[in-house]
Design an enzyme around this catalytic site. Structure first.
Site, PDB file in Angstrom:
ATOM      1  N   TYR A  33      68.140 -68.439  32.608  1.00 20.91           N
ATOM      2  CA  TYR A  33      68.365 -69.950  31.722  1.00 20.91           C
ATOM      3  C   TYR A  33      67.243 -69.478  31.148  1.00 20.91           C
ATOM      4  O   TYR A  33      66.305 -68.803  30.146  1.00 20.91           O
ATOM      5  CB  TYR A  33      67.537 -70.593  33.136  1.00 20.91           C
ATOM      6  CG  TYR A  33      65.944 -70.701  33.152  1.00 20.91           C
ATOM      7  CD1 TYR A  33      65.265 -69.799  34.032  1.00 20.91           C
ATOM      8  CD2 TYR A  33      65.529 -71.150  32.210  1.00 20.91           C
ATOM      9  CE1 TYR A  33      63.888 -69.583  34.163  1.00 20.91           C
ATOM     10  CE2 TYR A  33      63.795 -72.116  32.210  1.00 20.91           C
ATOM     11  CZ  TYR A  33      63.546 -71.042  33.622  1.00 20.91           C
ATOM     12  OH  TYR A  33      61.993 -70.718  33.403  1.00 20.91           O
ATOM     13  N   ARG A  52      67.065 -63.141  24.046  1.00 18.90           N
ATOM     14  CA  ARG A  52      66.835 -63.269  25.341  1.00 18.90           C
ATOM     15  C   ARG A  52      67.742 -63.566  26.091  1.00 18.90           C
ATOM     16  O   ARG A  52      68.162 -62.782  27.420  1.00 18.90           O
ATOM     17  CB  ARG A  52      65.567 -63.970  25.537  1.00 18.90           C
ATOM     18  CG  ARG A  52      64.407 -63.678  27.173  1.00 18.90           C
ATOM     19  CD  ARG A  52      63.422 -64.391  27.108  1.00 18.90           C
ATOM     20  NE  ARG A  52      63.588 -65.391  26.635  1.00 18.90           N
ATOM     21  CZ  ARG A  52      61.904 -66.267  27.203  1.00 18.90           C
ATOM     22  NH1 ARG A  52      60.753 -66.092  27.058  1.00 18.90           N
ATOM     23  NH2 ARG A  52      62.415 -67.171  26.579  1.00 18.90           N
ATOM     24  N   ARG A 101      80.375 -68.320  50.805  1.00 14.09           N
ATOM     25  CA  ARG A 101      78.732 -68.105  50.559  1.00 14.09           C
ATOM     26  C   ARG A 101      78.531 -66.602  51.413  1.00 14.09           C
ATOM     27  O   ARG A 101      78.437 -66.250  52.236  1.00 14.09           O
ATOM     28  CB  ARG A 101      77.821 -68.906  51.219  1.00 14.09           C
ATOM     29  CG  ARG A 101      76.350 -68.849  51.057  1.00 14.09           C
ATOM     30  CD  ARG A 101      75.750 -69.377  52.017  1.00 14.09           C
ATOM     31  NE  ARG A 101      74.272 -69.021  51.583  1.00 14.09           N
ATOM     32  CZ  ARG A 101      73.203 -67.589  52.368  1.00 14.09           C
ATOM     33  NH1 ARG A 101      74.172 -67.533  53.508  1.00 14.09           N
ATOM     34  NH2 ARG A 101      72.232 -67.043  52.093  1.00 14.09           N
ATOM     35  N   LYS A 148      64.642 -63.712  32.556  1.00 12.36           N
ATOM     36  CA  LYS A 148      65.018 -65.089  32.959  1.00 12.36           C
ATOM     37  C   LYS A 148      65.425 -66.096  34.509  1.00 12.36           C
ATOM     38  O   LYS A 148      66.125 -65.992  34.379  1.00 12.36           O
ATOM     39  CB  LYS A 148      64.274 -65.632  31.675  1.00 12.36           C
ATOM     40  CG  LYS A 148      63.980 -67.339  31.639  1.00 12.36           C
ATOM     41  CD  LYS A 148      63.169 -67.239  30.435  1.00 12.36           C
ATOM     42  CE  LYS A 148      62.809 -68.845  30.241  1.00 12.36           C
ATOM     43  NZ  LYS A 148      61.841 -69.738  31.210  1.00 12.36           N
TER      44      LYS A 148
HETATM   45  N1  PDD Z   1      58.861 -71.240  30.504  1.00 16.19           N
HETATM   46  N2  PDD Z   1      56.198 -66.849  31.131  1.00 16.19           N
HETATM   47  C1  PDD Z   1      57.123 -67.807  32.186  1.00 16.19           C
HETATM   48  C2  PDD Z   1      56.790 -67.527  33.271  1.00 16.19           C
HETATM   49  C3  PDD Z   1      57.825 -68.785  31.473  1.00 16.19           C
HETATM   50  O1  PDD Z   1      58.213 -69.270  32.284  1.00 16.19           O
HETATM   51  C4  PDD Z   1      57.686 -69.313  30.091  1.00 16.19           C
HETATM   52  C5  PDD Z   1      58.649 -70.131  29.740  1.00 16.19           C
HETATM   53  C6  PDD Z   1      56.643 -68.118  29.547  1.00 16.19           C
HETATM   54  C7  PDD Z   1      56.743 -68.212  28.266  1.00 16.19           C
HETATM   55  O2  PDD Z   1      58.314 -68.099  27.101  1.00 16.19           O
HETATM   56  P1  PDD Z   1      58.632 -68.775  25.727  1.00 16.19           P
HETATM   57  O3  PDD Z   1      57.348 -68.606  25.202  1.00 16.19           O
HETATM   58  O4  PDD Z   1      59.685 -68.248  25.361  1.00 16.19           O
HETATM   59  O5  PDD Z   1      59.139 -70.435  26.374  1.00 16.19           O
HETATM   60  C8  PDD Z   1      56.643 -67.388  29.895  1.00 16.19           C
HETATM   61  C9  PDD Z   1      60.071 -72.168  30.074  1.00 16.19           C
HETATM   62  C10 PDD Z   1      59.284 -72.868  28.970  1.00 16.19           C
HETATM   63  C11 PDD Z   1      59.625 -73.083  31.514  1.00 16.19           C
HETATM   64  O6  PDD Z   1      60.393 -72.425  32.419  1.00 16.19           O
HETATM   65  O7  PDD Z   1      60.169 -73.917  31.642  1.00 16.19           O
END
Ligand code: PDD
Length: 289
Positions: A33, A52, A101, A148
């Site tokens: 995501y 990313r 599944r 992510k």
């Molecule tokens: N999260 N580290 C983690 C574990 C994160 O989940 C996030 C962002 C960041 C910061 O990344 P960025 O600057 O690209 O937003 C660092 C998003 C905001 C979320 O899960 O809501």
């Protein structure tokens, strides 16, 4: 006005926007995501987020059924249909709906793309909200935190514990060193020097972090890229965390230990202002297109 979500090619009333119970995102957390900030209806640093996303997809061997340009057009359309001014746009891609599944990748299954928006203040946060309390907890996540992944159970539990303890964010640690925030990147300042952990597989390379570090370089501020311990965090003169949904968030306490004089520090405020200006530059760019 009801919120509109995007699900696999369709813009739907949020209450009608559904995915299958057999979606692999739901069953396995098999997806990735992005969350991008929006101000004045414009996505902030979105191409960095999309790149990313491409990297995360590549790692999980998932091919996006549409190109990034088309995906960005869908994002803009979603913002327009929601008449969205400020907040975040959430976007995920999962391996789609499988018949059985089974853990292995299903054959001939199209990935599932979901997007929705959240209206909230990210630029115009009132001063009294720019004072975050942080709690530290062990980092219980998997070892590829640079991807992510939508599988966020460790962060959900850690952030809930922090919340129950009156804190706004968790800073996770491993071997006594802070890795990152539950949904943000962590920074401390010792005297005038900014310290932040190097990005590798142990943390997410935050898009906001990357932008802040460019600003740090432009301003010739002192910066050291290395892990810092919990004890160093307690002793820091300033601390903050960054993410697309809070930009630069000053930290006023860590585990109830007051940071500096208990107010957002001057360098943190400077970096927030610099980042706000950087974010606003995307509005000007869009208006000039
Ligand atoms: N999260 N580290 C983690 C574990 C994160 O989940 C996030 C962002 C960041 C910061 O990344 P960025 O600057 O690209 O937003 C660092 C998003 C905001 C979320 O899960 O809501």
């Amino acid at each position: 006005m009801k919120d509109i979500a995007y699900v696999n090619g369709n813009f739907l009333d949020i209450n009608d926007a559904k995915v299958s119970v057999k979606d692999r995102g739901l069953l396995f957390g098999d997806g990735v995501y992005e969350v991008a900030g929006v101000i004045e209806g414009v996505l902030i640093d979105n191409w960095a987020h999309l790149r990313r996303l491409e990297r995360s997809l590549d790692y999980i061997s998932l091919e996006l059924p549409i190109d990034l340009k088309t995906l960005s057009e869908v994002q803009k359309e979603l913002i327009f249909r929601n008449n969205m001014k400020e907040g975040t746009l959430y976007l995920h891609v999962t391996r789609g709906e499988s018949q059985q599944r089974e853990f292995e990748f299903p054959k001939d299954v199209a990935p599932s793309i979901v997007m929705f928006v959240q209206h909230k203040k990210i630029l115009h946060i009132s001063q009294d909200k720019l004072r975050a309390k942080v709690m530290t907890l062990p980092d219980l996540r998997w070892k590829r935190r640079d991807i992510k992944s939508i599988a966020l159970l460790a962060q959900v539990l850690a952030k809930q514990t922090a919340h129950e303890n009156g804190c706004d964010e968790v800073w996770m640690y491993e071997d006594n060193f802070i890795t990152e925030g539950g949904s943000s990147n962590a920074f401390i300042i010792q005297k005038n020097k900014l310290i932040s952990r190097k990005t590798n597989e142990t943390i997410l390379s935050g898009i906001t972090r990357q932008a802040v570090l460019k600003l740090v370089e432009q301003e010739s501020l002192l910066f050291e890229e290395r892990p810092f311990s919990i004890e160093e965090a307690y002793q820091a003169s300033e601390a903050f965390y960054t993410s697309a949904s809070v930009f630069v968030m000053p930290v006023i306490s860590i585990d109830e230990k007051i940071i500096g004089d208990g107010n957002p520090g001057p360098l943190t405020i400077k970096l927030r202002n610099l980042y706000e200006n950087f974010a606003k530059s995307f509005i000007n760019q869009e208006n000039n297109e």
